[in-house]
Design a protein around this motif. Structure first.
Motif: not given
Length: 384
Positions: A235-239, A243-244, A328-330
Motif C-alpha cells: 500500500v503506498p505510504s502517501n495514501w 484509503a489505507v 493503519l498509520r498515524a
C-alpha cells in the motif's frame, strides 16, 4: 387454580375431554423459527450479555466525539506521560459533584523526569455539555459539544496520557471507530466472495467446482501472516488514512473467504439433491432463484454464526498489522496504532497505562466469541 385449606392447589377449570394434551408442544413447534431461536438464545446468558454490550458499542460509534473529552490528536505538551486521574465523589468525607484533583508536575533531578502529583487540596468539578475539539457526528454533522470536559485550567486524563500528551481514554474511543468497523467491512467482503464462489461450486459442480477448489487450495496454502505483511507493505505510504483503512479491510476480507466458500460448497452439495430443490427446478425456477430462495435460507444459521466468530479475527488482523507498522498509520487512530507506541517494554514498565489499549481488544474479542457461541447453540432450536 384455587388453594385448599391443606395448601393444595386445585384446578377449577371444567374438564374438557377434547382438549389437546400436547397443545403447548404443538404451539412451540408451529412458532416461527426466529421465535424459537430467540427463546433459546435468551437462556445463553454470556451470549445475550455480549450481544447487548456489542450492540451498545456499535450504536455509540457515531457519537464517540461527543463522549470523548478530547480530540484524537489533541496534545498537551506540559503533561507528557501523565498518570491516570480518578473521578471522585467524596472530598474530606463530604459528598459533592464529580470532581478531579488537578495534576501538578515537578522535575525529578535524580531521574531527570517529570513527576506528576495530584493537588489534594484543590478539588475541581467537571464541566458538562462544554465546548472542546471539533468532531463530526456520524462523519457528517460538525459539532464541538462534549458530554464532559476538564475543569478550567486543569486536565482530565482518565487513563493517562501518551508520549505526546494525548489523552489515552479519548484515543481508545476514537480508535473503536476504525477497529470495530474494519471487522464489519472485512466480513462483508469475505461473505460476498465466499457465498458467491461456494454456491457456484456446490450447485453447478463439474469443471467449475474443480477450478474453484484449486483456487481455494492455492490461497489456503499461502502463509497467512507473511501474505498480510506483503500486501500491506504494497500500500503506498502517501495514501490517506481513509484509503489505507479500506484497503486493509478489503485485504482481510479477500484472505478470509476460502474457508467460508468450502463450507457453503459442502452444504450445497447435500441440499441440491433435496426434493424441494428438484421441485423448484422442474417448475422452471432459474438457478439464481433456487440458490437465493431455497438453498441459502437453509444455510443462513451457519452463516450468521460464522460471521460472529470471524469478526474478531478481522479485528485481531488489523491490530497485528497496525502494531507492526504495516496497517493503519498515524494520524489515523486505531487500537493497533496505539499499541504500536507501546512496543518498548521499558516504556511500559515505567508508564504501564500506555498498554491499556490491549484491554478493549481483549474484551471485544471475548464478547464476539461468546456471542458466536450463543448463536451457534441457538440457531438449531430442535437439537434438544
Amino acid at each position: 387454580m384455587s388453594t385448599q385449606p391443606d395448601n393444595r392447589y386445585v384446578d377449577t377449570t371444567p374438564y374438557d375431554p377434547d382438549a389437546a394434551l400436547q397443545e403447548l408442544e404443538r404451539k412451540d413447534l408451529d412458532a416461527p423459527n426466529w421465535v424459537l431461536i430467540w427463546r433459546k438464545f435468551k437462556t445463553h446468558k454470556l451470549g445475550l450479555t455480549s450481544g447487548v454490550f456489542l450492540l451498545v458499542c456499535y450504536l455509540l460509534l457515531p457519537v464517540i466525539g461527543f463522549i470523548a473529552p478530547y480530540g484524537p490528536n489533541e496534545r498537551d505538551s506540559e503533561h507528557i506521560y501523565s498518570p491516570p486521574q480518578s473521578i471522585n465523589l467524596f472530598h474530606e468525607g463530604s459528598l459533592r459533584a464529580p470532581f478531579i484533583y488537578p495534576m501538578t508536575s515537578e522535575a525529578d533531578l535524580e531521574t531527570f523526569q517529570w513527576v506528576f502529583k495530584p493537588d489534594l487540596e484543590n478539588p475541581q468539578s467537571l464541566r458538562y455539555f462544554c465546548e472542546g475539539a471539533t468532531y463530526k457526528i456520524a462523519g457528517l454533522i460538525p459539532s464541538n459539544t462534549h458530554l464532559f470536559c476538564a475543569p478550567e485550567g486543569a486536565t482530565l486524563f482518565i487513563w493517562g496520557s501518551d508520549r505526546l500528551g494525548r489523552d489515552v481514554f479519548s484515543r481508545i474511543l476514537y480508535g473503536a471507530q476504525l477497529s470495530l468497523t474494519v471487522g464489519l467491512i472485512g466480513i462483508t467482503v469475505s461473505f460476498i466472495l465466499g457465498i458467491f464462489f461456494g454456491s457456484l461450486a456446490g450447485y453447478f459442480g463439474g469443471k467449475l467446482d474443480w477450478m474453484i477448489n484449486r483456487m481455494i487450495e492455492i490461497l489456503r496454502s499461502l502463509p497467512e501472516l507473511p501474505l498480510w505483511l506483503a500486501l500491506s507493505a504494497a500500500v503506498p505510504s502517501n495514501w490517506s488514512p481513509v484509503a489505507v483503512f479500506f484497503v486493509i479491510s478489503i485485504i482481510l476480507g479477500i484472505l478470509d473467504w476460502p474457508g467460508l466458500a468450502r463450507s457453503v460448497r459442502a452444504k450445497f452439495l447435500s441440499l441440491r439433491e433435496e426434493e424441494y430443490v428438484r421441485a423448484a427446478e422442474m417448475m422452471g425456477a432459474s438457478s439464481e432463484r433456487v440458490i437465493r430462495k431455497h438453498l441459502l435460507p437453509n444455510f443462513m444459521s451457519h452463516l450468521i454464526a460464522s460471521a460472529a466468530l470471524s469478526i474478531p479475527a478481522m479485528i485481531l488482523g488489523e491490530t497485528a498489522l497496525s502494531f507492526l507498522g504495516l496497517g493503519l498509520r498515524a494520524p489515523a487512530v486505531s487500537w493497533g496504532v496505539m499499541l504500536n507506541d507501546a512496543q518498548n517494554l521499558a516504556s511500559i514498565e515505567i508508564y504501564p497505562w500506555t498498554a491499556i489499549p490491549m484491554l478493549p481488544i481483549i474484551v471485544v474479542v471475548l464478547a464476539f466469541n461468546f456471542l458466536g457461541d450463543g448463536l451457534r447453540d441457538s440457531l438449531d432450536p430442535y437439537q434438544q
